[in-house]
Design an enzyme around this catalytic site. Structure first.
Site, short mmCIF file in Angstrom:
data_model
loop_
_atom_site.label_atom_id
_atom_site.label_comp_id
_atom_site.label_asym_id
_atom_site.label_seq_id
_atom_site.Cartn_x
_atom_site.Cartn_y
_atom_site.Cartn_z
CG HIS A 131 -2.13 -0.87 1.04
ND1 HIS A 131 -2.09 -2.22 1.29
CD2 HIS A 131 -3.41 -0.60 0.65
CE1 HIS A 131 -3.29 -2.75 1.06
NE2 HIS A 131 -4.10 -1.79 0.67
N GLY A 132 2.07 1.21 0.44
CA GLY A 132 2.85 2.44 0.44
C GLY A 132 4.25 2.25 0.99
#
Length: 466
Positions: free
Chosen positions: A329-330
């Site tokens: 996700h990041g």
């Protein structure tokens, strides 16, 4: 280009018109590819080179896998393609987990290497690299129906469309290659189910513009340093508000993407199935971001052995998958910790899954489980909002050791007003077979009215950053 902007509406109307004026399959594919490339390059043209590099590598290796007759050679081509996609994703998304950007001075260096190091994250890279991996793995497994033609140009064109298809390019839903390629054929406007499209788009735009964008005005106060001067009750209310917001934002985006794809004759997989009604974490992950959960299950969890190699290995596999799923996700360790939060929750829940508490269908017991799961998930969202782990930890500290009294009644009222439709959206699903046609039409009419009269300040979709 934001899907809620007037620029996008004009863009889509132009594409839709040209697309159905051209009835030939090849022309329609060409129009979709051209418009999708324009969409991708609209804000950062230079990053189109990154995407095209990914496409060339994926297409070349997938075509080699498809054409080769030797199993070992197929395996090498597929492995090389997957490794190249992962390397591209790792370089552009995760380099600053290990490199300090201040060490690279663009004023003193104009070389390509410095530009690559400092280049912004290419939009949608997490999604189109996963699509590339899906194509390579499915082709190697001979489960990707990529057409009978052995023509390299034809295969490359279909692969380009698969990777760049603009309704789902930026934030999914992730569609597997074996589900997309059979859909590449001539489309007719008469085949569109406009009633279904209307309902899907109205619901999607309502969740995004009316609910998520208005809630963002309140959940702004979760940001550092503002939360430090909020009372513990305010902090709790804000966190639940963000839980409603992130659902409305991402579920809204997914519905918009699905509706736009339907207008172009393509079916994307459902991405949400009323996840906040889940009575277990395992059920939550079967209902939240379904396309990602399915991808991680098919291409990571099962190849690792799934639950077929003993209890200990099952727990290890769960933690690995959720850790990597969180990190996907990041580029912040807070996402990895968020993944572990859910991985540990799933591991702790697993031995209890056959207990009376989990098997009971008593309405009160089920309600308690749903509230517990929702609270667990909501606490985890703090790591999405505050991606600096020290700030998230400080938030939790203030939650339990803040002497500020009371609650902000204005914020509480607005979060309740804009959070209620998310609750109603879930609860009405339980009653969908009892709702009359007239009532449903009234509800869609109310949503359309609110979209036109009460949208919040336009905000980018939360998942665009991934």
């Amino acid at each position: 280009m934001n899907y809620t902007s007037s620029t996008f509406f004009l863009f889509f109307i132009a594409v839709f018109t040209l697309y159905y004026v051209a009835r030939n399959k090849n022309t329609q594919v060409f129009i979709l590819i051209g418009s999708s490339l324009f969409f991708y390059a609209y804000e950062s043209p230079q990053l189109l080179l990154v995407f095209l590099s990914s496409w060339l590598v994926t297409s070349s290796t997938a075509f080699a896998v498809r054409s080769s007759t030797l199993h070992n050679r197929k395996k090498w081509y597929a492995s090389g393609g997957v490794a190249a996609n992962l390397a591209l994703l790792a370089f552009f998304k995760y380099k600053f987990l290990f490199l300090e950007p201040a060490h690279f001075n663009p004023a003193g260096h104009s070389d390509v290497g410095t530009w690559l190091i400092l280049a912004p994250l290419p939009i949608g890279i997490s999604f189109y690299t996963f699509h590339g991996i899906s194509l390579l793995v499915d082709t190697f497994r001979k489960s990707a129906a990529t057409g009978e033609s052995r023509s390299m140009p034809h295969f490359f064109a279909n692969t380009l469309l698969y990777l760049v298809f603009f309704p789902q390019l930026v934030a999914g839903p992730i569609i597997k290659a074996k589900e997309f390629y059979p859909q590449v054929k001539a489309k007719k406007m008469a085949e569109i189910d406009f009633n279904s499209v209307f309902k899907t788009l109205i619901t999607g735009y309502f969740l995004k513009t009316v609910i998520a964008d208005n809630l963002s005005e309140q959940t702004f106060w979760i940001a550092y340093p503002y939360f430090q001067w909020k009372s513990p009750m305010d902090l709790i209310v804000l966190l639940y508000g963000y839980s409603f917001q992130i659902f409305a934002d991402f579920a809204g985006y997914s519905l918009i993407a699905i509706g736009l794809a339907q207008l172009l004759g393509y079916k994307l997989p459902d991405n949400f199935n009323f996840p906040y009604l889940s009575s277990s974490l395992a059920e939550f992950w079967r209902k939240w971001h379904i396309s990602l959960s399915s991808f991680l299950r098919d291409y990571l969890y099962i190849p690792l052995g799934g639950n077929k190699k003993g209890e200990l290995r099952t727990y290890v596999n769960l933690l690995i998958v959720m850790f990597l799923g969180g990190l996907w996700h990041g580029a912040a360790w807070s996402f990895a910790i968020w993944g572990l939060w859910h991985g540990i929750g799933l591991a702790l829940e697993r031995p209890l899954s056959q207990s009376k508490l989990f098997l009971s269908r008593h309405i009160l017991i089920v309600a308690i489980r749903i509230i517990a799961v929702f609270t667990f998930v909501t606490l985890g969202w703090l790591l999405f909002k505050l991606q600096n782990f020290s700030e998230a930890w400080l938030y939790l500290t203030k939650l339990f050791h803040n002497e500020q009294p009371g609650v902000s009644k204005g914020a509480l009222l607005l979060i309740a007003i804009y959070g209620f439709p998310v609750v109603a959206y879930h609860l009405l699903n339980l009653l969908r077979d009892r709702l009359g046609t007239t009532l449903k039409q009234v509800l869609y009419g109310v949503m359309l009215f609110l979209i036109l009269t009460n949208p919040g300040p336009a905000k980018s979709f939360i998942y665009f950053q991934f």
